[in-house]
Design an enzyme around this catalytic site. Structure first.
Site, short mmCIF file in Angstrom:
data_model
loop_
_atom_site.label_atom_id
_atom_site.label_comp_id
_atom_site.label_asym_id
_atom_site.label_seq_id
_atom_site.Cartn_x
_atom_site.Cartn_y
_atom_site.Cartn_z
N ASN A 100 0.82 -1.22 0.00
CA ASN A 100 0.00 0.00 0.00
C ASN A 100 0.85 1.26 0.00
OD1 ASN A 100 -2.46 1.70 0.59
ND2 ASN A 100 -1.30 2.04 2.50
N ARG A 158 -8.54 5.12 1.46
CA ARG A 158 -7.81 4.50 0.34
C ARG A 158 -6.74 5.41 -0.26
NH1 ARG A 158 -12.89 1.70 -0.29
NH2 ARG A 158 -12.48 -0.46 0.25
N ASP A 167 1.75 6.95 0.28
CA ASP A 167 0.72 6.07 -0.26
C ASP A 167 0.87 5.85 -1.77
OD1 ASP A 167 -1.71 4.70 0.69
OD2 ASP A 167 -2.63 5.84 -0.95
N ARG A 195 0.16 -12.77 2.90
CA ARG A 195 -0.68 -11.99 3.80
C ARG A 195 -0.54 -10.57 3.26
NH1 ARG A 195 0.43 -7.35 7.33
NH2 ARG A 195 -1.06 -7.36 9.03
N ASP A 197 -0.82 -6.77 3.48
CA ASP A 197 -0.91 -5.77 4.55
C ASP A 197 -1.85 -4.62 4.15
OD1 ASP A 197 0.38 -4.60 7.07
OD2 ASP A 197 0.87 -3.02 5.62
N HIS A 201 -6.83 -0.10 2.96
CA HIS A 201 -6.33 1.16 2.40
C HIS A 201 -6.06 1.07 0.91
CE1 HIS A 201 -6.20 2.39 6.53
NE2 HIS A 201 -5.68 1.20 6.80
N GLU A 233 -5.30 -8.42 5.11
CA GLU A 233 -5.52 -7.77 6.39
C GLU A 233 -6.53 -6.65 6.21
OE1 GLU A 233 -3.76 -4.98 9.89
OE2 GLU A 233 -3.41 -4.61 7.78
N ARG A 337 -4.33 -19.43 12.43
CA ARG A 337 -2.95 -18.94 12.50
C ARG A 337 -2.56 -18.81 13.97
NH1 ARG A 337 -1.88 -13.07 10.20
NH2 ARG A 337 -3.10 -12.57 12.04
C1 ARE Z 1 5.03 4.03 12.55
C2 ARE Z 1 4.75 4.97 13.71
C3 ARE Z 1 3.84 6.10 13.29
C4 ARE Z 1 4.48 6.85 12.11
C5 ARE Z 1 4.76 5.86 10.98
C6 ARE Z 1 5.46 6.48 9.80
O1 ARE Z 1 4.15 4.24 14.77
O2 ARE Z 1 3.67 6.99 14.37
O3 ARE Z 1 3.60 7.84 11.65
O4 ARE Z 1 5.59 4.79 11.48
O5 ARE Z 1 6.67 7.01 10.19
C7 ARE Z 1 3.03 -0.76 11.76
C8 ARE Z 1 2.82 -0.08 13.10
C9 ARE Z 1 2.72 1.43 12.95
C10 ARE Z 1 3.92 1.96 12.20
C11 ARE Z 1 3.89 1.30 10.83
C12 ARE Z 1 5.01 1.76 9.91
O6 ARE Z 1 1.64 -0.58 13.71
O7 ARE Z 1 2.71 2.00 14.27
O8 ARE Z 1 3.85 3.38 12.10
O9 ARE Z 1 4.05 -0.12 11.00
O10 ARE Z 1 6.24 1.53 10.48
C13 ARE Z 1 -4.81 0.47 10.85
C14 ARE Z 1 -4.72 -0.19 9.47
C15 ARE Z 1 -4.06 -1.56 9.52
C16 ARE Z 1 -2.72 -1.50 10.26
C17 ARE Z 1 -3.01 -0.95 11.65
C18 ARE Z 1 -1.75 -0.84 12.50
O11 ARE Z 1 -6.03 -0.30 8.89
O12 ARE Z 1 -3.84 -1.98 8.19
O13 ARE Z 1 -3.58 0.39 11.53
N1 ARE Z 1 -2.04 -2.80 10.31
C19 ARE Z 1 -0.96 -3.13 9.35
C20 ARE Z 1 0.17 -3.89 10.00
C21 ARE Z 1 0.95 -2.99 10.95
C22 ARE Z 1 1.61 -1.88 10.15
C23 ARE Z 1 0.81 -1.42 9.01
C24 ARE Z 1 -0.40 -1.99 8.64
C25 ARE Z 1 1.43 -0.43 8.10
O14 ARE Z 1 -0.31 -5.04 10.63
O15 ARE Z 1 1.91 -3.69 11.69
O16 ARE Z 1 1.81 -0.74 11.02
O17 ARE Z 1 2.18 -1.19 7.16
C26 ARE Z 1 -9.24 0.95 13.76
C27 ARE Z 1 -9.36 0.75 12.25
C28 ARE Z 1 -8.18 -0.01 11.69
C29 ARE Z 1 -6.88 0.64 12.11
C30 ARE Z 1 -6.82 0.70 13.64
C31 ARE Z 1 -5.55 1.34 14.16
O18 ARE Z 1 -9.42 -0.29 14.39
O19 ARE Z 1 -10.55 0.01 11.97
O20 ARE Z 1 -8.28 -0.03 10.29
O21 ARE Z 1 -5.80 -0.18 11.64
O22 ARE Z 1 -7.94 1.46 14.11
O23 ARE Z 1 -5.46 2.64 13.67
CA CA Z 2 -3.72 3.56 -0.20
#
Ligand code: ARE
Ligand code: CA
Length: 497
Positions: A100, A158, A167, A195, A197, A201, A233, A337
Site C-alpha cells: 500500500n 484509500r 501512499d 498476507r 498488509d 487502504h 488484512e 494462524r
Molecule cells: C510508525 C509509527 C507512526 C508513524 C509511521 C510512519 O508508529 O507513528 O507515523 O511509522 O513514520 C506498523 C505499526 C505502525 C507503524 C507502521 C510503519 O503498527 O505504528 O507506524 O508499522 O512503520 C490500521 C490499518 C491496519 C494497520 C493498523 C496498525 O487499517 O492496516 O492500523 N495494520 C498493518 C500492520 C501494521 C503496520 C501497518 C499496517 C502499516 O499489521 O503492523 O503498522 O504497514 C481501527 C481501524 C483499523 C486501524 C486501527 C488502528 O481499528 O478500523 O483499520 O488499523 O484502528 O489505527
Molecule cells: Ca492507499
C-alpha cells in the site's frame, strides 16, 4: 486464491514474527514439519527503512524502501535457502506483502535502509524500485494533513496516507506492474501465498488487478495451476464505512472479531459465557468459514497496535492463552494462524506500553539474535515460541487429526463449561470458571484408553499426561479441577494408547 495449499493434511499457519530466515529454515526441518504445521507467515522480506529513533523498532519493516530481498531477517541467499528447505519438508511460506505504501513521509533521505539503497522520503524518490513522486496518490487525497483523518470516509482511507506512510497510487499501471513483479519474483522462488498488509487502504479493484497479474505457484512444489493463497488484512470490527465484504471475493480475509470476542469470552467480560460459543463462527456474525483466517492475537494487537483492544489474550496471560488457542484449534471454523512472539520489556504508563515499539532480541550491533532452543524444547534468548508450548503444538496436531470432521456431541452446563467432538476423531472439554468438573459425556469416539494431549502426550505406548477411558458406547468420565495446570482436556484418534 482462498486455498492455502497445505500439504499432507496440515491445517495451521504459524507467524514466526521477526525470525531470521536461517532460523525459520531450521525450524521447518527440526520442528514444524514433524509436528505438522502447514505453513509459516514470515515478516516482510523486502528492503525496509532502518530507524534510530526509536532504535530499530519492529515496525520499521512496514516501511518499504525497495523490493530487494535483504531485510533484518537476512539476505536474499538466506531467504532462498529457507524457501527451499521449508518446501522440501512440506511447510509452506506465506509472505507479508506491504504494497500500500513505502516509508513514512518523515523518513528522511539517505542510505538508512536494510540493503543500503539510497532513497528520499521528502522527494518521494525510491530509485531501487524505481518509484518517483508520480507514483504516489498525493493528488487524490483531500485531507489537509495528507493523512487519513476519518475512517468514515472511504476515499481518505484509500487515497490518503496511513499514519503518514507514503501512499502508492495502485490505479497506475506502472505501480501495479512493479508490485506484481515483486510478488511474482517471490512466487518463482517458491512461496505459497501472501498476507497482504493494509488492504482496507487499497481499492478492491486495484487489488483485483494486481492479483490478476500473479503467476501460478512454482510446480517444483505445488500442483499445476495452483493460484497463490491470498489472505488480506482488513480490520473490520463492524461499524466502519469499509467492510470486509468488499474483499472476500479476492481471497480470504483476517477475521478480527474472532480474537476480540474470544478474549471477552475467556475473560468473562461483558457477561460473556463460554456456552454462548455453541454457535461460534458465522453464528457470531463472523464472515463465512471459507473466507476467514482466524487467530487469537496478532503482532499488532498483542502490543496495543491495530485493533481488538484490551480483551485480546496473548502469551503474557499464558494459562488463558493456551485455553483460547486450544479452543480455536479444536473448532472447525476458519484457517487458523498461531502467533509466535518475542518478549520485550513492557512498561505501562497510564495504560499505554511505552515500549510497544521494541524490536526482536538483538545483538549490540542491532542484528537480530538467533532463536535458541532449550533442552525442554522451549526457546531462549527472549523468543517466546508459543507454537512450541506443548498444549499449543498438540492442538495443532489435533486439528490435523480431526480435519474435515464436523463439530459433534456439543455439551455445556449453561455457563462456562463446554465440550464438543469432531466426529469420531477427537474430543475437547474445557472450562473458564473456577470450579471442578466431574461429569460423564458422550465423546463420539471408539472405546479405549486415550492420552490427554494437554497435560501430556502419547510417547510410544505410554502417556505422559492424564488418561481418559472411553467406554464402548463412547462415553467418558472427565474430572478436572481448576487447580490443574490447564483446565482443559483433549483426546484424538492418534492419542489412543
Ligand atoms: C510508525 C509509527 C507512526 C508513524 C509511521 C510512519 O508508529 O507513528 O507515523 O511509522 O513514520 C506498523 C505499526 C505502525 C507503524 C507502521 C510503519 O503498527 O505504528 O507506524 O508499522 O512503520 C490500521 C490499518 C491496519 C494497520 C493498523 C496498525 O487499517 O492496516 O492500523 N495494520 C498493518 C500492520 C501494521 C503496520 C501497518 C499496517 C502499516 O499489521 O503492523 O503498522 O504497514 C481501527 C481501524 C483499523 C486501524 C486501527 C488502528 O481499528 O478500523 O483499520 O488499523 O484502528 O489505527
Ligand atoms: Ca492507499
Amino acid at each position: 486464491q482462498h486455498n492455502p495449499h497445505f500439504k499432507r493434511g496440515r491445517t495451521t499457519i504459524v507467524h514466526l514474527f521477526e525470525w531470521r530466515w536461517s532460523d525459520i529454515a531450521a525450524e521447518c526441518e527440526r520442528f514444524l514439519a514433524p509436528k505438522g504445521f502447514g505453513g509459516v507467515q514470515i515478516s516482510p522480506p523486502n528492503e525496509h527503512i532502518v530507524l534510530d529513533q526509536p532504535w530499530r523498532p519492529w515496525w520499521q519493516r512496514y516501511q518499504p524502501i525497495s523490493y530487494d530481498l535483504c531485510s533484518r531477517s537476512g539476505s536474499e541467499e538466506e531467504f532462498k535457502d529457507m524457501i527451499i528447505r521449508c518446501n522440501n519438508v512440506g511447510v509452506n511460506i506465506y509472505v507479508d506483502a506491504v504494497i500500500n505504501h513505502m516509508c513514512g513521509s518523515g523518513g528522511g533521505e539517505g542510505n538508512h535502509s536494510s540493503c543500503g539503497s539510497w532513497f528520499s522520503a521528502s522527494k518521494k524518490d525510491f530509485p531501487s524500485v524505481p518509484y518517483s513522486a508520480w507514483d504516489f496518490s498525493v493528488n487524490k487525497c483531500r485531507t489537509s494533513s495528507g493523512d487519513i483523518e476519518n475512517y468514515g470516509d472511504i476515499f481518505q482511507v484509500r487515497d490518503c496516507r496511513l499514519v503518514s506512510l507514503l501512499d502508492l497510487d495502485l490505479e497506475k499501471d506502472y505501480v501495479r506492474g512493479k508490485v506484481a513483479e515483486y510478488m511474482n519474483k517471490l512466487i518463482d522462488l517458491g512461496v505459497a501465498g501472501f498476507r497482504v498488509d493494509a488492504c482496507k487502504h487499497m481499492w478492491p479493484g486495484d487489488l483485483e488487478n494486481v492479483y490478476g497479474r500473479l503467476q501460478n505457484l512454482n510446480t517444483t512444489w505445488f500442483p499445476r495451476d495452483s493460484k497463490p493463497f491470498i489472505f488480506q488484512e482488513v480490520i473490520d470490527l463492524g461499524g466502519e464505512a469499509i467492510s470486509y465484504t468488499e474483499y472476500v471475493h479476492l481471497g480470504r480475509v483476517t477475521e478480527f472479531k474472532y480474537g476480540a470476542k474470544l478474549g471477552k469470552v475467556f475473560r468473562k467480560w461483558d457477561e460473556e459465557k463460554l456456552f454462548y460459543t455453541r454457535t461460534w463462527g458465522e453464528g457470531w456474525s463472523f464472515m463465512s468459514d471459507g473466507n476467514a483466517v482466524v487467530f487469537v492475537d496478532n503482532h499488532d494487537n498483542q502490543r496495543g497496535h491495530g485493533a481488538g483492544g484490551s480483551s485480546i489474550i496473548t502469551f503474557w496471560d499464558s494459562r488463558l492463552y493456551k485455553m483460547a488457542v486450544g479452543y480455536m484449534l479444536a473448532h472447525p471454523y476458519g484457517v487458523t494462524r498461531v502467533m509466535s512472539s518475542y518478549s520485550w520489556n513492557r512498561n505501562f504508563v497510564n495504560g499505554k506500553d511505552q515500549n510497544d515499539w521494541m524490536g526482536p532480541p538483538s545483538n549490540t550491533n542491532g542484528s537480530t539474535k538467533s532463536v535458541s532452543v532449550n533442552p525442554d524444547q522451549t526457546c531462549g534468548d527472549g523468543w517466546v515460541c508459543e507454537h512450541r508450548w506443548r498444549q499449543i503444538t498438540n492442538m495443532v496436531i489435533f486439528r490435523n487429526v480431526v480435519n474435515g470432521q464436523p463439530q459433534t456431541n456439543w455439551w455445556d452446563n449453561q455457563s462456562n463449561q463446554v465440550a464438543f467432538g469432531r466426529g469420531d476423531r477427537g474430543f475437547i472439554y474445557c472450562f473458564s470458571t473456577p470450579s471442578t468438573l466431574n461429569v460423564t459425556l458422550n465423546t463420539g469416539m471408539s472405546g479405549g484408553t486415550y492420552c490427554d494431549v494437554i497435560s501430556g502426550q502419547k510417547e510410544g505406548n505410554n502417556c505422559t499426561g492424564k488418561q481418559i477411558l472411553v467406554s464402548d458406547d463412547g462415553h467418558a468420565h472427565f474430572k478436572i479441577s481448576n487447580l490443574d495446570e490447564d483446565p482443559f482436556v483433549a483426546i484424538h484418534a492418534e492419542s489412543k494408547i
